[in-house]
Every structure is written in structure tokens, then in C-alpha cells.
Motif scaffolding. Sequence first.
Motif, PDB file in Angstrom:
ATOM      1  N   PHE A 161       0.835  -1.204   0.000  1.00 47.85           N
ATOM      2  CA  PHE A 161       0.000   0.000   0.000  1.00 47.85           C
ATOM      3  C   PHE A 161       0.868   1.251   0.000  1.00 47.85           C
ATOM      4  O   PHE A 161       0.632   2.191  -0.769  1.00 47.85           O
ATOM      5  CB  PHE A 161      -0.937   0.006   1.204  1.00 47.85           C
ATOM      6  N   PHE A 162       1.881   1.266   0.846  1.00 45.15           N
ATOM      7  CA  PHE A 162       2.766   2.431   0.898  1.00 45.15           C
ATOM      8  C   PHE A 162       3.460   2.652  -0.442  1.00 45.15           C
ATOM      9  O   PHE A 162       3.470   3.766  -0.979  1.00 45.15           O
ATOM     10  CB  PHE A 162       3.820   2.257   1.998  1.00 45.15           C
ATOM     11  N   SER A 163       4.023   1.593  -0.985  1.00 46.62           N
ATOM     12  CA  SER A 163       4.767   1.696  -2.241  1.00 46.62           C
ATOM     13  C   SER A 163       3.876   2.137  -3.397  1.00 46.62           C
ATOM     14  O   SER A 163       4.199   3.080  -4.131  1.00 46.62           O
ATOM     15  CB  SER A 163       5.428   0.348  -2.561  1.00 46.62           C
ATOM     16  N   GLN A 164       2.740   1.480  -3.559  1.00 46.05           N
ATOM     17  CA  GLN A 164       1.863   1.767  -4.698  1.00 46.05           C
ATOM     18  C   GLN A 164       1.221   3.148  -4.582  1.00 46.05           C
ATOM     19  O   GLN A 164       1.144   3.889  -5.570  1.00 46.05           O
ATOM     20  CB  GLN A 164       0.797   0.688  -4.814  1.00 46.05           C
ATOM     21  N   SER A 165       0.764   3.509  -3.404  1.00 52.30           N
ATOM     22  CA  SER A 165       0.070   4.792  -3.245  1.00 52.30           C
ATOM     23  C   SER A 165       1.014   5.965  -3.444  1.00 52.30           C
ATOM     24  O   SER A 165       0.661   6.960  -4.094  1.00 52.30           O
ATOM     25  CB  SER A 165      -0.587   4.878  -1.861  1.00 52.30           C
ATOM     26  N   THR A 166       2.229   5.880  -2.921  1.00 52.59           N
ATOM     27  CA  THR A 166       3.172   6.985  -3.071  1.00 52.59           C
ATOM     28  C   THR A 166       3.668   7.101  -4.517  1.00 52.59           C
ATOM     29  O   THR A 166       3.873   8.212  -5.019  1.00 52.59           O
ATOM     30  CB  THR A 166       4.367   6.821  -2.122  1.00 52.59           C
ATOM     31  N   LYS A 167       3.843   5.965  -5.188  1.00 52.71           N
ATOM     32  CA  LYS A 167       4.270   6.014  -6.601  1.00 52.71           C
ATOM     33  C   LYS A 167       3.186   6.644  -7.474  1.00 52.71           C
ATOM     34  O   LYS A 167       3.478   7.444  -8.370  1.00 52.71           O
ATOM     35  CB  LYS A 167       4.585   4.610  -7.101  1.00 52.71           C
ATOM     36  N   ARG A 168       1.939   6.290  -7.230  1.00 49.87           N
ATOM     37  CA  ARG A 168       0.850   6.847  -8.019  1.00 49.87           C
ATOM     38  C   ARG A 168       0.642   8.330  -7.709  1.00 49.87           C
ATOM     39  O   ARG A 168       0.345   9.127  -8.603  1.00 49.87           O
ATOM     40  CB  ARG A 168      -0.428   6.057  -7.760  1.00 49.87           C
ATOM     41  N   ALA A 169       0.774   8.694  -6.434  1.00 48.98           N
ATOM     42  CA  ALA A 169       0.647  10.107  -6.064  1.00 48.98           C
ATOM     43  C   ALA A 169       1.758  10.926  -6.706  1.00 48.98           C
ATOM     44  O   ALA A 169       1.533  12.064  -7.154  1.00 48.98           O
ATOM     45  CB  ALA A 169       0.693  10.253  -4.545  1.00 48.98           C
ATOM     46  N   MET A 170       2.953  10.358  -6.793  1.00 51.45           N
ATOM     47  CA  MET A 170       4.091  11.057  -7.375  1.00 51.45           C
ATOM     48  C   MET A 170       3.834  11.410  -8.845  1.00 51.45           C
ATOM     49  O   MET A 170       4.206  12.489  -9.310  1.00 51.45           O
ATOM     50  CB  MET A 170       5.348  10.180  -7.255  1.00 51.45           C
ATOM     51  N   LYS A 171       3.161  10.525  -9.578  1.00 58.16           N
ATOM     52  CA  LYS A 171       2.912  10.743 -11.003  1.00 58.16           C
ATOM     53  C   LYS A 171       1.605  11.480 -11.277  1.00 58.16           C
ATOM     54  O   LYS A 171       1.310  11.815 -12.425  1.00 58.16           O
ATOM     55  CB  LYS A 171       2.874   9.390 -11.725  1.00 58.16           C
ATOM     56  N   SER A 172       0.819  11.726 -10.238  1.00 60.04           N
ATOM     57  CA  SER A 172      -0.553  12.215 -10.425  1.00 60.04           C
ATOM     58  C   SER A 172      -0.635  13.572 -11.104  1.00 60.04           C
ATOM     59  O   SER A 172      -1.464  13.779 -11.995  1.00 60.04           O
ATOM     60  CB  SER A 172      -1.273  12.267  -9.067  1.00 60.04           C
ATOM     61  N   VAL A 173       0.216  14.519 -10.709  1.00 57.36           N
ATOM     62  CA  VAL A 173       0.152  15.866 -11.287  1.00 57.36           C
ATOM     63  C   VAL A 173       0.589  15.835 -12.745  1.00 57.36           C
ATOM     64  O   VAL A 173      -0.065  16.420 -13.622  1.00 57.36           O
ATOM     65  CB  VAL A 173       1.030  16.840 -10.479  1.00 57.36           C
TER      66      VAL A 173
END
Length: 280
Positions: free
Chosen positions: A91-103
Motif C-alpha cells: 500500500f505504501f509503495s503503490q500509493s506513493t508512486k501513483r501520487a508522485m505521477k498524479s500531477v
Amino acid sequence: MVEKLENSKLVKNSKFLSDFIKYRYLLSEIVRRNIKVQYRDSVLGIFWTLLQPLLTTVVLALVFGGFFGKSADGISNYVIYLLCGRLLYDFFSQSTKRAMKSVRLSAGVIKKVYVPKYMYPLGHVISSFITFLISLIILVFFIIGYSFTDKAVPITPYMLLTIVPIIVLFLLCLGVGMILATTAVFFKDAEYLYDVFCMLLFYATPIVYVISSMNMNKYVQLGIMANPLYSIISMFRSCILDGQMFNLNHLWYSLAFSVVCIVIGALLFKKKQDKFILHI
């Protein structure tokens, strides 16, 4: 002068609240779209949320089960021990990676209409959180399955306290995600560096091994214990595996770390968001 500053803060806070209420439907749409797109081209669809941690746990248990997780290490059930750590780390890995690319991935919308930009990393963390909650069904199935064996985990009211480390983990993911989302706009290589960091983090977090059973330098051990994921996973395991109250020191440390990350992430994001359009 003081009154003017206080009034300006109130105006900003009220604007933030009004914007959040105004665009709350956009947030729900971002969350729904993220979940839908994630499994759009998959035959099994949302079932991969259950199948992926199951297959990963089986493989890791077969590889590492012969070396770690014995009763001498104080672990009654290595598979449950492994699954607890793996689910929270994923959860930590996937959520932070997706948030990083979101903008960056939302550049087309950001350039055309005004939307509070924090909605994008927030939406990605929430969508990852929902799939994480679904994946916990696998943990429930394993607990029920082992209840008929000699490796049964104790069913106690303390299991309800798992909500505490889960909430702390969500806050940590949100804070780190906001920092990464801002950084990735101006520094494109951040995505590649973060992939390497997540790989190192996996081995620096006691997921497949027991820290007390490892013969390591005390400074290395202190470094591992300084990892907030260590505290969060330890709390979660205490409630599930041991059927007891978690260590409050783990709670205060991980919570403080998460709050600091959210404050830094929010301030950094707010300061740099007006320049996003020049770099995406």
C-alpha cells in the motif's frame, strides 16, 4: 497588524474548505476512475487485488520459510507474519508512486481548467487505500484457514485496533505522496530514483525476516527501527499475530513522523503549485 494576519488566515482556511466542498465530486470521480483504469485491460479485474498478494505471499513463504519464522524466532505463524508486512508495504509503495505521477499525468486537465491540484495526489492515495482494504480480505481468509490448525492466531478484541496503524499509514502515504508529487514535477528522474528507494525500503523493513533474529550491527538495527514503516507494521502484527496491545512508542513515533510529512508536503505543494503549469 495581528488582526489582519488572523483574518487572512481565516480567509485562506475558509477558501480551502469551500474549494474542497465544491470539488468533492471531482475527488470521488478521480478515485473511481483510478480504480477502474487500474484493472481496465485485465481479465480478472479487481480480483487481482486479492490474487497478487496471495501469489506473492506464497512465493515468499516458500523461499524464506525455511530460514526465518521458526518458533525459536518467536513467530507462531510465519505466513501471517509475512502477509501483514507485505500488504502494508505494498500500500505504501503503490500509493506513493501513483501520487508522485498524479500531477504530471493530469497535465491536460490542469492546463485547461482550474482544479485544486492537491485533489490529484489525494485521489490516488485514496484509491490505493480502497484497493488495500479489499486486499485485507486475503489476510482474513488466512486467519480463518489457520484457525483449524495448530498455527491458529488468537482472535481477540485487540484486532479491532488494527485501524490505528492503518490510519497512521494512510497519513504517512499522503504526506510522502504530496512531497513526491511536487518533486517529480521539477525533477523527472525522481520517479526512477524512487523505484530504487522502494526496493531498498523493502529489504530495510522487517517483512520477510525477524529483526531480533538477525546478526547485524546495532547501528544498522537502529537504522531499521527508525523506519516509520517498521513501527506501523509492528503495531499491526501485535494486534493480529500476538493478540495484544501494540507498543505506544511505535504509535507516537510513526504518528509524529507522518504528521511532519503531511505538513512538509502541504507547505511544499502549496508553495510550488502555481509553477506546475510551466513544467508539466
